[in-house]
Design a protein around this motif. Structure first.
Motif, short mmCIF file in Angstrom:
data_model
loop_
_atom_site.label_atom_id
_atom_site.label_comp_id
_atom_site.label_asym_id
_atom_site.label_seq_id
_atom_site.Cartn_x
_atom_site.Cartn_y
_atom_site.Cartn_z
N THR A 37 -11.94 11.79 6.91
CA THR A 37 -11.49 11.25 5.62
C THR A 37 -10.28 10.35 5.80
O THR A 37 -10.19 9.28 5.20
CB THR A 37 -11.16 12.40 4.65
N LEU A 38 -9.33 10.78 6.63
CA LEU A 38 -8.13 9.96 6.86
C LEU A 38 -8.46 8.68 7.59
O LEU A 38 -7.83 7.63 7.34
CB LEU A 38 -7.09 10.77 7.64
N GLU A 39 -9.44 8.72 8.50
CA GLU A 39 -9.80 7.51 9.24
C GLU A 39 -10.38 6.44 8.32
O GLU A 39 -10.22 5.24 8.57
CB GLU A 39 -10.78 7.84 10.35
N ARG A 40 -11.06 6.86 7.26
CA ARG A 40 -11.67 5.89 6.33
C ARG A 40 -10.70 5.45 5.24
O ARG A 40 -11.05 4.60 4.41
CB ARG A 40 -12.91 6.50 5.69
N CYS A 41 -9.51 6.02 5.19
CA CYS A 41 -8.56 5.72 4.12
C CYS A 41 -7.59 4.62 4.57
O CYS A 41 -7.06 4.66 5.68
CB CYS A 41 -7.79 6.99 3.74
N GLU A 42 -7.38 3.64 3.70
CA GLU A 42 -6.39 2.59 3.95
C GLU A 42 -5.13 2.88 3.14
O GLU A 42 -5.21 3.12 1.93
CB GLU A 42 -6.96 1.22 3.58
N LEU A 43 -3.98 2.82 3.80
CA LEU A 43 -2.71 3.14 3.15
C LEU A 43 -2.06 1.85 2.65
O LEU A 43 -1.70 0.98 3.45
CB LEU A 43 -1.78 3.86 4.13
N PRO A 44 -1.86 1.70 1.33
CA PRO A 44 -1.22 0.49 0.80
C PRO A 44 0.29 0.48 1.02
O PRO A 44 0.91 -0.58 0.92
CB PRO A 44 -1.55 0.55 -0.69
N ALA A 45 0.88 1.64 1.31
CA ALA A 45 2.32 1.75 1.50
C ALA A 45 2.61 3.02 2.29
O ALA A 45 1.73 3.88 2.45
CB ALA A 45 3.04 1.78 0.14
N PRO A 46 3.80 3.19 2.82
CA PRO A 46 4.14 4.42 3.54
C PRO A 46 4.01 5.66 2.64
O PRO A 46 4.36 5.62 1.46
CB PRO A 46 5.59 4.20 3.97
N VAL A 47 3.53 6.75 3.23
CA VAL A 47 3.32 7.99 2.50
C VAL A 47 4.58 8.84 2.60
O VAL A 47 5.13 9.04 3.69
CB VAL A 47 2.10 8.76 3.06
N ARG A 81 5.68 5.44 -1.15
CA ARG A 81 6.95 4.86 -1.50
C ARG A 81 6.72 3.74 -2.53
O ARG A 81 5.67 3.10 -2.52
CB ARG A 81 7.62 4.29 -0.24
N GLU A 82 7.68 3.52 -3.40
CA GLU A 82 7.56 2.57 -4.50
C GLU A 82 6.38 2.96 -5.39
O GLU A 82 5.39 2.24 -5.51
CB GLU A 82 7.40 1.15 -3.98
N SER A 83 6.50 4.14 -5.99
CA SER A 83 5.40 4.69 -6.79
C SER A 83 5.05 3.80 -7.98
O SER A 83 3.93 3.89 -8.49
CB SER A 83 5.76 6.10 -7.28
N GLU A 84 5.99 2.96 -8.46
CA GLU A 84 5.66 2.08 -9.57
C GLU A 84 4.60 1.07 -9.18
O GLU A 84 3.69 0.77 -9.96
CB GLU A 84 6.92 1.34 -10.07
N ARG A 85 4.69 0.55 -7.97
CA ARG A 85 3.70 -0.43 -7.49
C ARG A 85 2.48 0.24 -6.88
O ARG A 85 1.37 -0.29 -6.94
CB ARG A 85 4.35 -1.35 -6.45
N HIS A 86 2.66 1.43 -6.28
CA HIS A 86 1.57 2.10 -5.59
C HIS A 86 1.46 3.52 -6.13
O HIS A 86 2.12 4.45 -5.64
CB HIS A 86 1.82 2.14 -4.08
N PRO A 87 0.64 3.75 -7.17
CA PRO A 87 0.50 5.10 -7.73
C PRO A 87 -0.18 6.05 -6.74
O PRO A 87 -0.81 5.62 -5.76
CB PRO A 87 -0.37 4.87 -8.97
N ALA A 88 -0.03 7.32 -7.00
CA ALA A 88 -0.61 8.34 -6.12
C ALA A 88 -2.12 8.17 -6.05
O ALA A 88 -2.78 7.78 -7.02
CB ALA A 88 -0.25 9.73 -6.63
#
Length: 484
Positions: A311-321, A280-287
């Motif tokens: 892989t998902l356990e090591r990934c940090e999410l900067p915003a909701p997917v 969400r908010e792709s302008e601030r958080h690109p894919a």
């Protein structure tokens, strides 16, 4: 059948150099860096020309940017062009390094006459960023000659034949000495060659001039059709935003199962899969692109699901997917690998069971430790014995099986020991060594800071065992191995 030939004279540069269309002078040189093979408009205006040496070009225009040609990059560019052309023609054939055949019978029914086809293709490849010269003819080789030598071809076949007859023999794929020999025989144009029997010319000159028959239609030649590589693309948009990694596993696991089924139906396997997360908010958080890597290629659903979880356990999410997609094959870095076909059996062989358990263990280790911490020994091409084996990353397939260099028909020692100096300063002082074989000279390593000059001998020690010794350029004696 009717053919179009597309010549892309700046394919490598326009594919890999965005500044090639800028006002900065840019030249492309051969892989050895000696000769200019392509220039942009700014370099041409600065007085530079194709076929001049790179030193001359740099002297005439010090501000020029020099780029070395890469055959691998050019191949990727040509494949990209061919895949795009498959959307317009059912029969496409790449012609390395910068050409493409297209059969246009189906295009004519969809796009209209020849002029409409040419206009459409020019616009189509201009949008992709490529300069293209197009010619048409009822014979594929004739269209190739016209596109590369004249640019736009004549609109109808009789005019094209007249132009082909007047072209010089240098348009053929012949060596400079052979062209000179043809000139001595008074054969200077394609029309001169067409008037003679090609078989007798081949016998007399000791070379093949069959291309003349293909150009003028005396023999039929069809380019080999190109088939787009298999690719997998799966995407899903989520009804609700997902904020935790664990919650992503279930929806993406459906794509993993679809991917494994896709592989098994085509007898393929994969070692890498690209996962794209969109926020969400792709302008601030690109894919974000994540690579799901296995230690060894396979199509087992269990292994891929386990690696997805890690892989998902090591990934940090900067915003909701808000969406996710999976990609492999095609133009992506994740390559699809054919599975070795095996004869059907009533039960699985013990060796296959052991191999399956090893693969499962390696994949779990890669998931726990990280794929870059799992290393495999493999051989490399290096004449220096101590540098012929390295540890490669687990994701790199150890397919480059390099044979160990043989010494005059004798194998090297079974045990390679560290290089140890011996208490001898010259060969004359080696009284207790009995030379069995040698010397074999190695003078190599000039490409790095560890050059060596060695004379190797197989010697028998007083106890009867065989050892491997060498003398360097200072006549210092060293031991490096023991024979069984």
């Amino acid at each position: 059948m009717h053919w179009l030939y597309l010549h892309l004279p700046h394919l490598f540069a326009e594919h890999s150099l965005p500044e090639f269309r800028s006002e900065q002078p840019v030249i492309v040189v051969t892989q050895d860096g000696r000769q200019v093979i392509d220039i942009n408009l700014a370099a041409q205006q600065a007085g530079l020309e194709v076929a001049m040496t790179s030193e001359t070009a740099c002297c005439l225009c010090p501000a020029v940017r020099v780029v070395k040609y890469s055959a691998a990059t050019a191949f990727q560019a040509l494949r990209h062009v061919a895949v795009a052309a498959l959307a317009e023609s059912a029969w496409v054939s790449p012609d390395a390094p910068d050409g493409l055949y297209m059969e246009v019978g189906s295009m004519r029914r969809l796009k209209g006459d020849y002029a409409a086809q040419i206009a459409f293709l020019h616009e189509f490849y201009a949008q992709l960023g490529y300069t293209v010269h197009i010619a048409q003819h009822s014979r594929a080789r004739a269209a190739r000659i016209l596109a590369r030598q004249i640019g736009p071809a004549a609109a109808d076949q009789p005019d094209a034949i007249i132009e082909l007859r007047n072209l010089p023999v240098t348009v053929l794929s012949l060596s400079a000495p052979m062209v000179k020999r043809l000139h001595k025989l008074g054969l200077r144009t394609l029309g001169d060659l067409k008037a003679l029997d090609t078989g007798e010319l081949n016998y007399r000159l000791g070379t093949s001039l069959d291309e003349v028959d293909f150009i003028f239609g005396r023999r039929q030649w069809l380019p080999e059709p190109y088939y787009a590589p298999e690719s997998f693309d799966w995407s899903q948009s989520f009804e609700h935003d997902i904020e935790q990694q664990q919650a992503l596993f279930f929806p993406i696991s459906q794509g993993i199962r679809t991917f494994c089924q896709f592989l098994r139906l085509r007898c393929l396997s994969a070692q890498r899969l690209i996962l794209v997360l969109r926020f969400r908010e792709s302008e601030r958080h690109p894919a974000r692109n994540l690579q799901i890597n296995l230690a060894e290629a396979e199509n087992s659903t269990e292994s891929w699901l386990y690696m997805l979880k890690m892989t998902l356990e090591r990934c940090e999410l900067p915003a909701p997917v808000i969406a996710a997609s999976l990609h492999a094959g095609g133009s992506h870095e994740a390559e699809l690998i054919p599975v070795e076909q095996k004869a059907a059996a009533l039960w699985e062989a013990p060796a296959d069971q052991i191999r399956a358990r090893q693969t499962r263990l390696l994949n779990r280790l890669a998931a726990r430790l990280g794929e870059h911490r799992l290393l495999f020994p493999r051989c490399v091409h290096d004449p220096r014995p101590e540098r012929q084996s390295i540890y490669a990353g687990s994701i790199i397939q150890a397919t480059e099986a390099a044979a160990i260099t043989q010494l005059s028909g004798r194998t090297r020692p079974l045990w390679l020991t560290p290089v140890t100096p011996l208490a001898f300063s010259s060969k004359a002082m080696v009284s207790e060594f009995q030379i069995i074989h040698g010397p074999v000279q190695i003078h190599t390593g000039w490409w790095d800071d560890e050059a060596c000059y060695r004379n190797y001998y197989i010697s028998r020690l007083p106890g009867g065992s065989l050892c491997w010794i060498f003398f360097d350029k200072h006549q210092q004696c060293f031991s490096q191995g023991l024979f069984a």
